[in-house]
Every structure is written in structure tokens, then in C-alpha cells.
Motif scaffolding. Structure first.
Motif, PDB file in Angstrom:
ATOM      1  N   ALA A  57       0.876  -1.331   0.087  1.00  0.00           N
ATOM      2  CA  ALA A  57       0.005   0.036  -0.032  1.00  0.00           C
ATOM      3  C   ALA A  57       0.779   1.212   0.025  1.00  0.00           C
ATOM      4  O   ALA A  57       0.686   1.956  -0.776  1.00  0.00           O
ATOM      5  N   LEU A  58       1.903   1.184   0.737  1.00  0.00           N
ATOM      6  CA  LEU A  58       2.759   2.450   1.133  1.00  0.00           C
ATOM      7  C   LEU A  58       4.136   1.902   1.289  1.00  0.00           C
ATOM      8  O   LEU A  58       4.377   0.822   1.638  1.00  0.00           O
ATOM      9  N   ARG A  59       5.052   2.903   1.260  1.00  0.00           N
ATOM     10  CA  ARG A  59       6.469   2.389   1.317  1.00  0.00           C
ATOM     11  C   ARG A  59       6.974   2.521   2.777  1.00  0.00           C
ATOM     12  O   ARG A  59       8.109   2.357   3.285  1.00  0.00           O
ATOM     13  N   LEU A  60       5.957   2.600   3.930  1.00  0.00           N
ATOM     14  CA  LEU A  60       6.304   3.127   5.188  1.00  0.00           C
ATOM     15  C   LEU A  60       7.004   2.004   5.989  1.00  0.00           C
ATOM     16  O   LEU A  60       7.856   1.970   6.454  1.00  0.00           O
ATOM     17  N   ARG A  61       6.468   0.865   5.566  1.00  0.00           N
ATOM     18  CA  ARG A  61       6.842  -0.607   6.457  1.00  0.00           C
ATOM     19  C   ARG A  61       8.424  -0.691   5.874  1.00  0.00           C
ATOM     20  O   ARG A  61       9.116  -1.343   6.708  1.00  0.00           O
ATOM     21  N   TYR A  62       8.554  -0.544   4.388  1.00  0.00           N
ATOM     22  CA  TYR A  62       9.860  -0.757   4.061  1.00  0.00           C
ATOM     23  C   TYR A  62      11.178   0.259   4.484  1.00  0.00           C
ATOM     24  O   TYR A  62      12.025  -0.401   4.812  1.00  0.00           O
ATOM     25  N   VAL A  63      10.425   1.322   4.539  1.00  0.00           N
ATOM     26  CA  VAL A  63      11.449   2.229   5.006  1.00  0.00           C
ATOM     27  C   VAL A  63      11.858   2.235   6.597  1.00  0.00           C
ATOM     28  O   VAL A  63      13.005   2.029   7.023  1.00  0.00           O
ATOM     29  N   TRP A  64      10.735   1.607   7.187  1.00  0.00           N
ATOM     30  CA  TRP A  64      11.192   1.111   8.730  1.00  0.00           C
ATOM     31  C   TRP A  64      11.969   0.055   8.936  1.00  0.00           C
ATOM     32  O   TRP A  64      12.855  -0.068   9.623  1.00  0.00           O
ATOM     33  N   ALA A  65      11.876  -0.901   8.126  1.00  0.00           N
ATOM     34  CA  ALA A  65      12.612  -2.001   7.908  1.00  0.00           C
ATOM     35  C   ALA A  65      14.271  -1.544   7.820  1.00  0.00           C
ATOM     36  O   ALA A  65      15.496  -1.876   8.151  1.00  0.00           O
ATOM     37  N   LEU A  66      14.298  -0.567   6.672  1.00  0.00           N
ATOM     38  CA  LEU A  66      15.439  -0.122   6.211  1.00  0.00           C
ATOM     39  C   LEU A  66      16.271   0.566   7.412  1.00  0.00           C
ATOM     40  O   LEU A  66      17.501   0.230   7.577  1.00  0.00           O
ATOM     41  N   VAL A  67      15.644   1.531   8.037  1.00  0.00           N
ATOM     42  CA  VAL A  67      16.243   2.178   8.984  1.00  0.00           C
ATOM     43  C   VAL A  67      16.668   1.500  10.288  1.00  0.00           C
ATOM     44  O   VAL A  67      17.474   1.635  11.201  1.00  0.00           O
ATOM     45  N   SER A  68      15.711   0.467  10.423  1.00  0.00           N
ATOM     46  CA  SER A  68      15.740  -0.624  11.971  1.00  0.00           C
ATOM     47  C   SER A  68      16.999  -1.468  11.552  1.00  0.00           C
ATOM     48  O   SER A  68      17.261  -2.111  12.641  1.00  0.00           O
ATOM     49  N   GLY A  69      17.501  -1.717  10.510  1.00  0.00           N
ATOM     50  CA  GLY A  69      18.341  -2.815  10.084  1.00  0.00           C
ATOM     51  C   GLY A  69      17.888  -4.298  10.007  1.00  0.00           C
ATOM     52  O   GLY A  69      18.521  -5.150  10.001  1.00  0.00           O
ATOM     53  N   THR A  70      16.469  -4.410  10.135  1.00  0.00           N
ATOM     54  CA  THR A  70      15.798  -5.621   9.795  1.00  0.00           C
ATOM     55  C   THR A  70      15.555  -5.867   8.531  1.00  0.00           C
ATOM     56  O   THR A  70      14.631  -6.976   8.290  1.00  0.00           O
ATOM     57  N   ILE A  71      15.582  -5.341   7.576  1.00  0.00           N
ATOM     58  CA  ILE A  71      14.905  -5.451   6.246  1.00  0.00           C
ATOM     59  C   ILE A  71      15.599  -6.800   5.684  1.00  0.00           C
ATOM     60  O   ILE A  71      14.720  -7.366   4.930  1.00  0.00           O
ATOM     61  N   VAL A  72      16.661  -7.270   6.074  1.00  0.00           N
ATOM     62  CA  VAL A  72      16.913  -8.631   5.528  1.00  0.00           C
ATOM     63  C   VAL A  72      16.082  -9.737   6.060  1.00  0.00           C
ATOM     64  O   VAL A  72      15.615 -10.336   5.240  1.00  0.00           O
ATOM     65  N   HIS A  73      16.234  -9.705   7.232  1.00  0.00           N
ATOM     66  CA  HIS A  73      15.175 -10.666   7.953  1.00  0.00           C
ATOM     67  C   HIS A  73      13.673 -10.434   7.912  1.00  0.00           C
ATOM     68  O   HIS A  73      13.020 -11.439   7.506  1.00  0.00           O
ATOM     69  N   ASP A  74      13.209  -9.222   7.540  1.00  0.00           N
ATOM     70  CA  ASP A  74      11.791  -8.893   7.163  1.00  0.00           C
ATOM     71  C   ASP A  74      11.536  -9.711   5.756  1.00  0.00           C
ATOM     72  O   ASP A  74      10.482 -10.218   5.404  1.00  0.00           O
ATOM     73  N   PHE A  75      12.463  -9.347   4.865  1.00  0.00           N
ATOM     74  CA  PHE A  75      12.538  -9.881   3.646  1.00  0.00           C
ATOM     75  C   PHE A  75      12.228 -11.295   3.686  1.00  0.00           C
ATOM     76  O   PHE A  75      11.567 -12.090   2.806  1.00  0.00           O
ATOM     77  N   GLU A  76      13.179 -12.001   4.448  1.00  0.00           N
ATOM     78  CA  GLU A  76      13.282 -13.425   4.581  1.00  0.00           C
ATOM     79  C   GLU A  76      11.791 -13.904   4.822  1.00  0.00           C
ATOM     80  O   GLU A  76      11.317 -15.071   4.264  1.00  0.00           O
ATOM     81  N   LYS A  77      11.471 -13.491   5.820  1.00  0.00           N
ATOM     82  CA  LYS A  77      10.047 -13.845   6.466  1.00  0.00           C
ATOM     83  C   LYS A  77       8.992 -13.768   5.201  1.00  0.00           C
ATOM     84  O   LYS A  77       8.118 -14.712   5.096  1.00  0.00           O
ATOM     85  N   LEU A  78       8.892 -12.596   4.629  1.00  0.00           N
ATOM     86  CA  LEU A  78       7.992 -12.455   3.581  1.00  0.00           C
ATOM     87  C   LEU A  78       8.109 -13.482   2.587  1.00  0.00           C
ATOM     88  O   LEU A  78       7.119 -14.134   1.815  1.00  0.00           O
ATOM     89  N   HIS A  79       9.421 -13.814   2.048  1.00  0.00           N
ATOM     90  CA  HIS A  79       9.521 -14.881   1.148  1.00  0.00           C
ATOM     91  C   HIS A  79       9.335 -16.286   1.444  1.00  0.00           C
ATOM     92  O   HIS A  79       8.489 -17.020   0.870  1.00  0.00           O
ATOM     93  N   HIS A  80       9.330 -16.636   2.908  1.00  0.00           N
ATOM     94  CA  HIS A  80       8.913 -17.815   3.417  1.00  0.00           C
ATOM     95  C   HIS A  80       7.248 -17.842   3.470  1.00  0.00           C
ATOM     96  O   HIS A  80       6.739 -19.047   3.040  1.00  0.00           O
ATOM     97  N   ARG A  81       6.700 -16.636   3.262  1.00  0.00           N
ATOM     98  CA  ARG A  81       5.257 -16.766   3.364  1.00  0.00           C
ATOM     99  C   ARG A  81       4.581 -16.775   2.082  1.00  0.00           C
ATOM    100  O   ARG A  81       3.797 -17.463   1.763  1.00  0.00           O
ATOM    101  N   TYR A  82       5.351 -15.816   1.027  1.00  0.00           N
ATOM    102  CA  TYR A  82       4.799 -15.379  -0.141  1.00  0.00           C
ATOM    103  C   TYR A  82       5.221 -16.114  -1.401  1.00  0.00           C
ATOM    104  O   TYR A  82       4.802 -16.034  -2.569  1.00  0.00           O
ATOM    105  N   GLY A  83       6.591 -16.536  -1.185  1.00  0.00           N
ATOM    106  CA  GLY A  83       7.115 -17.270  -2.255  1.00  0.00           C
ATOM    107  C   GLY A  83       8.303 -16.522  -2.706  1.00  0.00           C
ATOM    108  O   GLY A  83       9.007 -15.627  -2.233  1.00  0.00           O
ATOM    109  N   PRO A  84       8.889 -17.045  -3.790  1.00  0.00           N
ATOM    110  CA  PRO A  84      10.373 -16.504  -4.464  1.00  0.00           C
ATOM    111  C   PRO A  84      10.144 -15.167  -5.152  1.00  0.00           C
ATOM    112  O   PRO A  84      11.213 -14.409  -5.056  1.00  0.00           O
ATOM    113  N   VAL A  85       8.848 -14.373  -5.288  1.00  0.00           N
ATOM    114  CA  VAL A  85       9.002 -13.117  -5.647  1.00  0.00           C
ATOM    115  C   VAL A  85       7.673 -12.191  -4.886  1.00  0.00           C
ATOM    116  O   VAL A  85       6.692 -13.095  -4.744  1.00  0.00           O
TER     117      VAL A  85
END
Length: 531
Positions: A57-85
Motif C-alpha cells: 500500500a505504502l513504502r512506510l513498512r519498507y522504510v522502517w525495516a531499512l532504518v531499523s536494520g531488519t530489512i534482510v530478515h523481514d524480507f526473508e520472512k515475507l519470502h517464506h510466506r509468499y514465495g520467491p517473488v
């Protein structure tokens, strides 16, 4: 009955208009926000790509993960749930499918997708090789420095590498022997020591002068600033998603910090100039660059490009190697059976450290398997900064992308994907041994080893690949030859999966227990420690 005067009739009307204006002024942003969310969720060209609604919907969640240093692990969880893309922002996708490497970085008929300019280092007159967006300019910079990173060039640079690795072993031995007379193990934080040795080597190779980190046992002030650059870059990139905030940020940065950055840019320029003017016959990175300049000139480049490239190389060619070394040693210490195999291989092949040449270490099967497994679990760049689709659109992994769509490859998750690797979360170097690749009965036979590229791929493949592998081979071999390594006490153990990432991995402390190899604790060492 008298009629109302103009003033009495206009006053209420003016008040109504004013109220409507105020209400509209405050309502418009909310209306715009709602319409944007509706468009992004239901009408955007990427609306059909799997992903959480809160990210699309918006880039806010992305930006928060970026500045929090959790973006790699957040993306990994999303891939486990939604697939390779996964759609991780309104106009950005993340990939963990092996096909993404070729579609994004090495397409057959078209140029690779260019880097997203928002991830360039701010405040520089020119960008270095890692951050240059323009493909032609990147090619010219790469041709200038490429001769310095060939395997033949590396052979001439080996004495410099050996010099600093020997100094590292001396420093670690000093730490071990000064506590408990060296008879018991000593828990050492390996993070600064691996940073010290890799930065010192790059300083000497690039500028002809070390940063003296190993001699002083502390970081050079310039290195401290460079190691904070990835985090600052993450915050700067986050701000650029919101132009008004980015404009305001320029005025919020203290003048002292701006001056500090300018001072360090000046230091690089001075170091480069000194090395260019130094009459020397030794083989290092700059010696090859000098030959290229004398032969072909700067090929349309400026010295600002050279300076920026050497500034970026200093951190890209050292901090990344130190990161992977930290991860490998941490995993080895916590997997004694794997450490025992590696230790036996090195100690049975070499009777003293002087025999450990790059040529001989290239043939150590288990050593190389350990490094490959370390690169899988602890990639030096866990998340490749985004590329952008062409203005007219592109196709990645069969998905049509509108122009300027950002796409990224999550190296960290790709290396830990059960679809790519058997026993994907375990440190098992055996998956990279020859028999695992040729024996159909091996549990690792179907691993997608050749679809995983921790050094990237295509025209932007890491130019320091051979140098980085050489550093890791030499350092790891010397470590397990000279020391018995064990895990630290429980409260000091590091779980790699919990480390934050700001493009590069943020490492605080990684403790490993060091004890001198039996037989190295000589009478001379004992008398030296007691005196």
C-alpha cells in the motif's frame, strides 16, 4: 424594516468560505493518501504480485525495516510466506529465485538493469565503481582498475598479504599468552581483528601505506567513518523516498559532520596522489592503475572518479571480507566436528606457516568448502541494493515490470532457501565437496550451488573476488594451524541470524575461544610471558 447592510451579509459568507478552505487544506492530504492506497492495492501494475497489503500500500513498512536494520530478515520472512517473488513496496519487488541473477544482472540480449541512484553515496563529486549508475561510465572505471585484480596480479601482491596476516597472528598470540600464561583458552572478540587486518592490507595495496590498525590495535579514524557509511547510506536512501524530508534533512545535518566527511574525502585524494607520485617497483593495486593511466590515459574519467573508487574499494574490499571471516569462524567454533576436519586438513599438509602459499591453499578441498559454506550462510552483501527497470519496462522471471520498478535479490534468503539447499540452515561444508556434486546418493546432490552468487554476477561481479578468496584462505589456514578454537561461554555466543543489516552486516562482538596449538607454547614464549 431596513435591509441588511453589505458588511453584515458578507461576513458570514467570508467565514463559511474560510472554513471550507481550512477543511479542504487539512482534508486533501488524507484524501490523497486514501486514493494512493486504493490505487496501489487494486490498480497498480504490480497489484497482482504476492505480498502483504501493508507493504504494497505504502513504502512506510519498507522504510522502517531499512532504518531499523531488519530489512534482510523481514524480507526473508515475507519470502517464506509468499514465495520467491514478493512485492515489498508499491513499486519494488524482491527475488529469491535463481533465475533473477541472469534476468537482472546478466540478461542475454539487453544490458543489465542499472543500479538505483538513490543508493549512491551522497556528497561526493563523483561516484566510485560500486555506486556508479551509468553502465558506460562503470565500464570505463572497471577497465582502469581490472588489471590490479587478476590472478596474475594477485601473485605479485601475495607478500603484502602474508606480511599482515603474520602480524595478525602475532597480535592474537600476544593476547593468548598474556592471559593465564597461554595455558588456558582466551575468549577474543574477532570483529576488530579481522577488520584491522583487512583494512591494513587494503590500505597498503591501494595507497602504499597501512592504516596501522594492527600496530596500534585500534581503528584509524577514517576507518571508523567508513564503517558507519552503510548505515548512513540506508538512512539517506530512506529519506530520498520522501523528497520534502530529504530537502529538510540537508539542513539538519550538523556542519561538523559535513566537514568531517569532506576532510576524509580530502584524505583519500591526498593518499591517492602520494601513491601516484611514489616511485616504486612493487606490485600492488595502484601500480597496475598507474600502468593503465600511462598506457591509455583516464579514458574520459576524472581524478574524482579515481578517488571515489579507491574510497569505496577500501571498505568494499575489506569490511566485506572481514564480515564473512567473522561468520565462518563463528560457525566453526560452534561446530567442533567441522572445525576438526578443517584443522586436520591444514595441519597434515603444512609443517610450518611459511609453506602456506596461495597456490597450495587453492588445492585444500575442505578449506574451500568451508569458505563456500560461509559465503552461503554469511554473504558479505546480504541484500543487493535495488536495480531499476528500463523506462519502457522490463521482464524479470516472467513478470512484466513497468518502467523504473525497483528489483532486488535477497542473497541472504536465497542461500538459506530449502528449495535451493538441503539442510539449509546448517553449517555443512560437505555440500561443496566434489563427491556431493557427482554422487546422486549424496543428500546435497540436488543443491543449487551454481545458482548462488555471493559475489554477484555479470558486468558488476565483484572485482575483488580473487583477492577476497585469497585473504580468506590465508587467514583461516593460519588460524587453525596456530590455534585451537572453541566456542565462547554461553552468554557470549553469537547467533548470526540475529545481526542487523544496513546493506552490510552490523557486527558488534563475536567471541571465540583461542588456545595455542600444542607445541607452539615453547620455552621462549613462556619466559617472554612471565617477563
Amino acid at each position: 424594516m431596513s435591509s441588511p447592510t453589505p458588511s453584515t451579509t458578507l461576513a458570514p459568507m467570508a467565514g463559511v468560505e474560510s472554513s471550507w478552505f481550512i477543511m479542504w487544506t487539512f482534508s486533501f492530504p488524507m484524501i490523497w493518501l486514501v486514493l494512493t492506497i486504493i490505487y496501489n492495492l487494486y490498480f497498480h501494475p504490480l497489484a497482482g504480485v504476492p505480498g502483504p497489503r501493508s507493504w504494497g500500500a505504502l513504502r512506510l513498512r519498507y522504510v522502517w525495516a531499512l532504518v531499523s536494520g531488519t530489512i534482510v530478515h523481514d524480507f526473508e520472512k515475507l519470502h517464506h510466506r509468499y514465495g520467491p517473488v514478493v512485492r515489498v513496496a508499491p513499486s519494488e519487488l524482491s527475488f529469491t529465485t535463481p533465475d533473477a541473477w541472469t534476468d537482472i544482472l546478466q540478461p542475454g540480449r539487453t544490458p543489465p538493469l542499472p543500479k538505483d541512484g538513490r543508493w549512491s553515496i551522497p556528497g561526493l563529486k563523483a561516484q566510485g565503481i560500486v555506486n556508479i549508475v551509468d553502465l558506460d561510465l562503470h565500464g570505463r572505471v572497471r577497465r582502469l582498475i581490472a588489471p590490479a585484480f587478476t590472478t596474475s596480479a594477485l601473485r605479485g601482491q601475495e607478500p603484502i598479504l602474508q606480511q599482515y596476516i603474520t602480524l595478525l597472528m602475532d597480535r592474537l598470540r600476544d593476547l593468548v599468552t598474556t592471559e593465564n600464561n597461554g595455558t588456558d583458552g582466551v575468549e577474543i572478540d574477532v570483529v576488530p581483528w579481522f577488520n584491522f587486518v583487512t583494512f591494513d592490507m587494503l590500505g597498503d595495496l591501494a595507497f602504499g601505506e597501512s592504516f596501522d590498525c594492527l600496530h596500534t590495535s585500534r581503528y584509524h579514524s577514517w576507518i571508523e567513518l567508513l564503517t558507519n557509511t552503510p548505515k548512513a547510506g540506508a538512512f539517506a536512501a530512506a529519506a530520498l523516498f520522501y523528497p520534502l524530508f530529504a530537502s529538510a534533512l540537508k539542513y539538519l545535518i550538523p556542519a561538523s559532520l559535513k566537514n568531517k566527511v569532506l576532510d576524509h574525502v580530502r584524505v583519500v585524494s591526498e593518499k591517492v596522489e602520494r601513491r601516484l607520485n611514489l616511485e616504486s617497483t612493487r606490485s600492488d593495486i595502484m601500480s597496475h592503475v598507474i600502468k593503465q593511466i600511462e598506457s591509455d590515459g583516464l579514458e574520459g574519467l576524472t581524478m574524482d572518479h579515481v578517488n571515489a573508487t579507491f574510497m569505496v574499494l577500501t571498505i568494499a574490499g575489506s569490511e566485506t571480507v572481514a564480515t564473512t571471516l567473522c561468520g565462518i569462524v563463528n560457525y566453526l567454533a560452534q561446530n567442533p566436528s567441522k572445525l576438526s576436519i578443517l584443522t586436520h586438513e591444514i595441519r597434515s599438509h603444512f609443517s610450518n606457516p611459511h609453506e602456506m602459499t596461495l597456490e597450495r591453499l587453492k588445492g585444500m578441498l575442505y578449506l574451500n568448502a568451508v569458505i563456500d559454506e560461509g559465503l552461503r550462510l554469511c554473504p558479505p552483501v546480504p541484500w543487493l541494493p535495488p536495480r531499476v527497470a528500463a523506462n519502457g519496462g522490463s521482464v524479470v522471471c516472467g513478470i512484466p515490470l513497468p518502467g523504473r520498478t525497483a528489483v532486488s535479490i535477497l542473497t541472504y534468503a536465497m542461500g538459506r532457501d530449502p528449495n535451493n539447499f538441503h539442510d539449509h540452515l546448517s553449517f555443512v561444508p560437505e555440500r561443496y565437496l566434489p563427491e556431493a556434486k557427482t554422487d546422486p546418493q549424496s543428500p546435497f546432490f540436488n543443491d543449487r550451488r551454481h545458482s548462488y552468487h555471493p559475489f554477484s554476477l555479470g558486468p558488476r561481479i565483484c572485482i575483488g573476488l580473487h583477492l577476497g578468496m585469497a585473504q580468506m584462505r590465508l587467514i583461516l589456514a593460519r588460524l587453525v594451524w596456530e590455534f585451537d578454537l572453541k566456542p565462547p561461554t554461553e552468554h557470549r555466543k553469537t547467533q548470526w541470524e540475529k545481526l542487523r543489516t544496513f546493506i552490510l552486516v552490523e557486527k558488534n562482538e563475536i567471541f571465540v575461544n583461542f588456545k595455542l596449538k600444542e607445541g607452539l607454547w615453547t620455552t621462549e614464549m613462556k619466559s617472554s610471558a612471565s617477563s
